[in-house]
Enzyme design. Structure first.
Site, PDB file in Angstrom:
ATOM      1  N   CYS A  12       0.766  -1.237   0.000  1.00  0.00           N
ATOM      2  CA  CYS A  12       0.000   0.000   0.000  1.00  0.00           C
ATOM      3  C   CYS A  12       0.808   1.306   0.000  1.00  0.00           C
ATOM      4  O   CYS A  12       1.951   1.351   0.417  1.00  0.00           O
ATOM      5  CB  CYS A  12      -0.940   0.088   1.179  1.00  0.00           C
ATOM      6  N   GLY A  38       0.912  -0.671  -4.907  1.00  0.00           N
ATOM      7  CA  GLY A  38      -0.256  -1.534  -4.777  1.00  0.00           C
ATOM      8  C   GLY A  38      -1.164  -1.378  -5.973  1.00  0.00           C
ATOM      9  O   GLY A  38      -1.496  -0.247  -6.339  1.00  0.00           O
ATOM     10  N   ASN A 112      -0.793   2.165   5.648  1.00  0.00           N
ATOM     11  CA  ASN A 112       0.265   1.403   4.983  1.00  0.00           C
ATOM     12  C   ASN A 112       1.074   0.719   6.071  1.00  0.00           C
ATOM     13  O   ASN A 112       1.491   1.376   7.027  1.00  0.00           O
ATOM     14  CB  ASN A 112       1.174   2.339   4.163  1.00  0.00           C
ATOM     15  N   GLY A 113       1.286  -0.592   5.927  1.00  0.00           N
ATOM     16  CA  GLY A 113       2.073  -1.308   6.934  1.00  0.00           C
ATOM     17  C   GLY A 113       1.351  -2.549   7.405  1.00  0.00           C
ATOM     18  O   GLY A 113       0.440  -3.041   6.735  1.00  0.00           O
ATOM     19  N   CYS A 246      12.433   0.732   6.825  1.00  0.00           N
ATOM     20  CA  CYS A 246      12.602  -0.499   6.038  1.00  0.00           C
ATOM     21  C   CYS A 246      13.710  -0.315   4.994  1.00  0.00           C
ATOM     22  O   CYS A 246      13.610   0.538   4.112  1.00  0.00           O
ATOM     23  CB  CYS A 246      11.283  -0.805   5.346  1.00  0.00           C
ATOM     24  N   TYR A 252      14.598  -1.571  -3.116  1.00  0.00           N
ATOM     25  CA  TYR A 252      13.692  -2.165  -4.084  1.00  0.00           C
ATOM     26  C   TYR A 252      12.338  -1.489  -4.249  1.00  0.00           C
ATOM     27  O   TYR A 252      11.856  -1.310  -5.370  1.00  0.00           O
ATOM     28  CB  TYR A 252      13.524  -3.638  -3.681  1.00  0.00           C
ATOM     29  N   ASP A 355      21.026  -7.676  -9.705  1.00  0.00           N
ATOM     30  CA  ASP A 355      19.614  -7.719  -9.294  1.00  0.00           C
ATOM     31  C   ASP A 355      19.533  -7.220  -7.854  1.00  0.00           C
ATOM     32  O   ASP A 355      20.545  -7.195  -7.142  1.00  0.00           O
ATOM     33  CB  ASP A 355      19.068  -9.149  -9.426  1.00  0.00           C
ATOM     34  N   ASP A 356      18.326  -6.812  -7.431  1.00  0.00           N
ATOM     35  CA  ASP A 356      18.236  -6.202  -6.098  1.00  0.00           C
ATOM     36  C   ASP A 356      18.068  -7.204  -4.971  1.00  0.00           C
ATOM     37  O   ASP A 356      18.372  -6.905  -3.818  1.00  0.00           O
ATOM     38  CB  ASP A 356      17.109  -5.163  -6.060  1.00  0.00           C
ATOM     39  N   CYS A 447      15.633  -0.803   9.522  1.00  0.00           N
ATOM     40  CA  CYS A 447      15.220  -2.168   9.829  1.00  0.00           C
ATOM     41  C   CYS A 447      16.011  -3.059   8.877  1.00  0.00           C
ATOM     42  O   CYS A 447      16.045  -2.816   7.663  1.00  0.00           O
ATOM     43  CB  CYS A 447      13.726  -2.367   9.591  1.00  0.00           C
ATOM     44  N   CYS A 450      14.965  -8.659   7.820  1.00  0.00           N
ATOM     45  CA  CYS A 450      14.869  -9.787   6.876  1.00  0.00           C
ATOM     46  C   CYS A 450      16.262 -10.339   6.548  1.00  0.00           C
ATOM     47  O   CYS A 450      16.391 -11.467   6.088  1.00  0.00           O
ATOM     48  CB  CYS A 450      14.063  -9.444   5.634  1.00  0.00           C
TER      49      CYS A 450
HETATM   50  S1  SF4 Z   1      11.931  -7.030   7.703  1.00  0.00           S
HETATM   51 FE1  SF4 Z   1      12.899  -6.380   5.763  1.00  0.00          FE
HETATM   52  S2  SF4 Z   1      11.214  -5.930   4.365  1.00  0.00           S
HETATM   53 FE2  SF4 Z   1      10.366  -5.990   6.460  1.00  0.00          FE
HETATM   54  S3  SF4 Z   1      10.433  -3.869   7.195  1.00  0.00           S
HETATM   55 FE3  SF4 Z   1      12.334  -4.824   7.864  1.00  0.00          FE
HETATM   56  S4  SF4 Z   1      13.807  -4.405   6.202  1.00  0.00           S
HETATM   57 FE4  SF4 Z   1      11.746  -4.014   5.398  1.00  0.00          FE
END
Ligand code: SF4
Length: 473
Positions: A12, A38, A112-113, A246, A252, A355-356, A447, A450
Site C-alpha cells: 500500500c 499496490g 500502509n504497513g 525499512c 527495491y 539484481d536487487d 530495519c 529480513c
Molecule cells: S523485515 Fe525487511 S522488508 Fe520488512 S520492514 Fe524490515 S527491512 Fe523491510
C-alpha cells in the site's frame, strides 16, 4: 525487478491533502504516482468541511476512477490509498479508505504497513462487543478510537495508537480535519509537504512532484500531525521512538525519483552498486541490470568497476499486469513473457547481472538461463542486498522461512541452483554504509530484520506463518 514475480510485494501507499480546492483530483494524480506500491485496489475520500464522500474499487487507479466520480468527491480535504492485498486478503470491503459513520460524525482511515498484534486486538475488540466488518488491520484502529474513553477525538486517536504494535503510516480524516500518524519505529516512509496554502502527506515524495507540492520534512516516528483550517500542529503519541526505516524501501520498493529522509532512491541504489563492485570485483565485459529496480545499482557497479553498462535485458511494457500466479511453472512463464535478453549485447560476453534481491530463486534461475541461451559465455550474479533469510512482519509479503531460498541454502548452494558462474550478495555493513543514513544520528536507523533476524518490535505468535509456528515449538 518484477514485483509480482519476485515474491516481494509492498502493501500500500497512502496520501492525504488539506487546504486545496481540488483535493480529490490532486489525490487521484498522487495515487497514480504511488501505483507501484499496490495495484489491487484504490480509494479516495473527500470532505468539504460538512460532508464526507468517498469512492473506491478494485483495480488500478485509472480503472477505478473516472472524471464524473472525481467531480462528486467535493471539498478541500482528501485522503487516498492504493492497496496490495496481503493482510486481510482482497475484496471490495477491504479496499481503503475505510469509512465509519456514527452520530458523532464520520471517520475515514487508510493505512500502509502491518500490525503485528492485530489478531490480539481483534479478539479483544470482539470480546468487548465490536463487530468487525472487514478483515483489514485498519479497522482495528477505528474501533479502538471509538472505544477509547477520552473526550476529544485527538486524545482518543492518541490513546488508540499507543495500543498498536508493528508498522503503520495512517491518514485519518473527519469532516473537519486530517490526522497523520507514523509508528514509533518509523518502519514505513511518510513525508509532509506544502501545497499552495495547504499541506499534503504521502508514502513517497514522487507523489508530490506531480501535484507541485514542496517537501517540508519526514513525518517523525511517534508523531501525530493534526491539519485543519487553522493550520498544522505536531503532537506526540509516543516518545519511545527508535527509527528503523525499512531497508527494502531503498533497495527495491520506492520509486527512483523519491527521497526518503532527504536521500534520493536512485542515488542510494547507485551507491549500493558501487559498494558491490568494491566488495566483489569481477572480470567481465558488460554489466546489466534487471529492469526496473536494479538498473540504478547496475549503473553504479559499472561506473565503479569501469566496465560498460549495457541494456542486456528488456522489460516488455505492453503486457498487462501479471496476476498472482499459483504455481512455480506459471510464475516462470510470467518471467519469460515480461523479460527478454538483448542478444546483440550479451552474445559472446562475460556478463555481470545485477539484481536487487533473491527471494525464492526461481526468477533468478530463469533470467540466468535466458542470458546463457542468448549467448552469454559467463553470467555473474551480484545482488544489491544481503541474503533475505527471514520473513517480514511489517507489510512486505514474504511470509515464511520456507519460501526464502537463502534461509535454507548457502550462497554456493544458491549459485548452483540458479546456474550462475558466480553469486555475490552485498554485506549488511556495506548496505548501511552505501544508503548513507547517519546511524549515529537520532532516528536515522534501518530495519534490517529480513537479513539479520533482529526485529525492531516484538513478534506475536499468531503473526507467524503456520510453518514458522512449527519452528517456534
Ligand atoms: S523485515 Fe525487511 S522488508 Fe520488512 S520492514 Fe524490515 S527491512 Fe523491510
Amino acid at each position: 525487478m518484477l514485483a509480482e514475480l519476485k515474491g516481494l510485494n509492498e502493501e500500500c501507499g497512502v496520501f492525504g491533502v488539506w487546504g486545496h480546492e481540488q483535493a480529490a483530483q490532486m489525490t487521484y494524480y498522487a495515487l497514480q504516482s504511488l501505483q507501484h506500491r499496490g495495484q489491487e485496489g484504490a480509494g479516495i475520500a473527500a470532505t468539504d468541511g460538512e460532508n464526507l464522500s468517498f469512492s473506491k474499487g478494485e483495480g488500478l487507479v485509472t480503472e477505478v476512477f473516472n472524471q464524473e466520480m472525481l467531480s462528486e468527491l467535493k471539498g478541500h480535504g482528501a485522503i487516498g490509498h492504493v492497496r496490495y492485498a496481503t493482510a486481510g486478503g482482497g475484496g471490495y470491503e477491504n479496499v481503503q479508505p475505510l469509512v465509519f459513520r456514527s452520530q458523532s460524525g464520520t471517520l475515514t482511515l487508510a493505512h500502509n504497513g502491518n500490525l503485528v498484534n492485530a489478531n490480539q486486538l481483534k479478539h479483544q475488540l470482539e470480546r468487548q462487543g465490536s463487530i468487525l466488518q472487514t478483515t483489514s488491520d485498519t479497522e482495528v484502529l477505528a474501533h479502538l478510537i471509538k472505544r477509547s474513553g477520552y473526550a476529544s477525538l485527538e486524545e482518543r486517536v492518541k490513546n488508540a495508537l499507543t495500543m498498536l504494535k508493528g508498522a503503520y503510516a495512517f491518514v485519518i480524516m473527519t469532516e473537519t480535519e486530517l490526522m497523520v500518524a507514523l509508528d514509533p519505529h518509523g518502519l514505513r516512509p511518510l513525508t509532509l509537504a506544502k501545497v499552495g496554502d495547504g499541506y499534503a502527506v504521502a508514502s513517497e515524495t514522487c507523489a508530490f512532484d506531480i501535484i507541485g507540492a514542496e517537501v517540508i520534512r519526514s513525518v517523525e516516528p511517534g508523531e501525530l500531525l493534526i491539519i485543519n483550517d487553522e493550520g498544522i500542529r505536531s503532537e506526540r503519541f509516543s516518545y519511545a521512538t527508535n527509527r528503523a526505516i525499512c531497508s527494502m524501501e531503498y533497495i527495491y520498493f520506492s520509486r527512483p525519483d523519491s527521497d526518503i529522509d532527504g536521500i534520493n532512491i536512485h542515488s542510494a541504489r547507485k551507491r549500493l552498486g558501487k559498494q558491490l563492485a568494491n566488495e566483489f570485483p569481477i572480470e567481465a565485459d558488460v554489466v546489466t541490470g534487471v529492469p526496473d529496480s536494479s538498473i540504478s545499482a547496475a549503473i553504479g557497479y559499472a561506473e565503479e568497476a569501469s566496465i560498460p553498462y549495457e541494456m542486456g535485458l528488456i522489460k516488455n511494457r505492453y503486457i498487462g499486469r501479471t496476476f498472482i500466479q499459483p504455481s512455480q511453472e506459471l510464475r516462470e512463464q510470467g518471467v519469460k513473457m515480461k523479460l527478454s535478453p538483448v542478444r546483440g549485447v550479451v552474445e559472446g560476453k562475460r556478463v555481470v547481472m545485477v539484481d536487487d534481491s533473491i527471494v525464492r530463486g526461481t526468477t533468478s534461475r530463469r533470467i540466468v538461463k535466458m542470458l546463457k541461451e542468448a549467448g552469454a559465455t559467463e553470467v555473474h550474479v551480484v545482488i544489491s542486498s544481503p541474503p533475505i533469510k527471514n520473513p517480514c512482519f511489517y507489510g512486505i509479503d514474504t511470509s515464511s522461512h520456507e519460501e526464502l531460498i537463502a534461509s535454507k541454502n548457502s550462497v554456493e548452494e544458491i549459485r548452483q541452483q540458479i546456474g550462475a558462474d558466480s553469486l555475490s550478495f552485498l554485506s549488511v555493513e556495506g548496505l548501511v554504509k552505501a544508503v548513507g543514513r547517519d546511524d549515529e544520528g537520532e532516528n536515522r536507523g534501518h530495519c534490517l530484520a529480513c537479513f539479520t533476524g533482529k526485529y525492531p518490535t516484538e513478534i506475536y505468535p499468531d503473526t507467524l506463518h503456520p510453518y514458522e509456528k512449527e519452528l517456534a515449538h
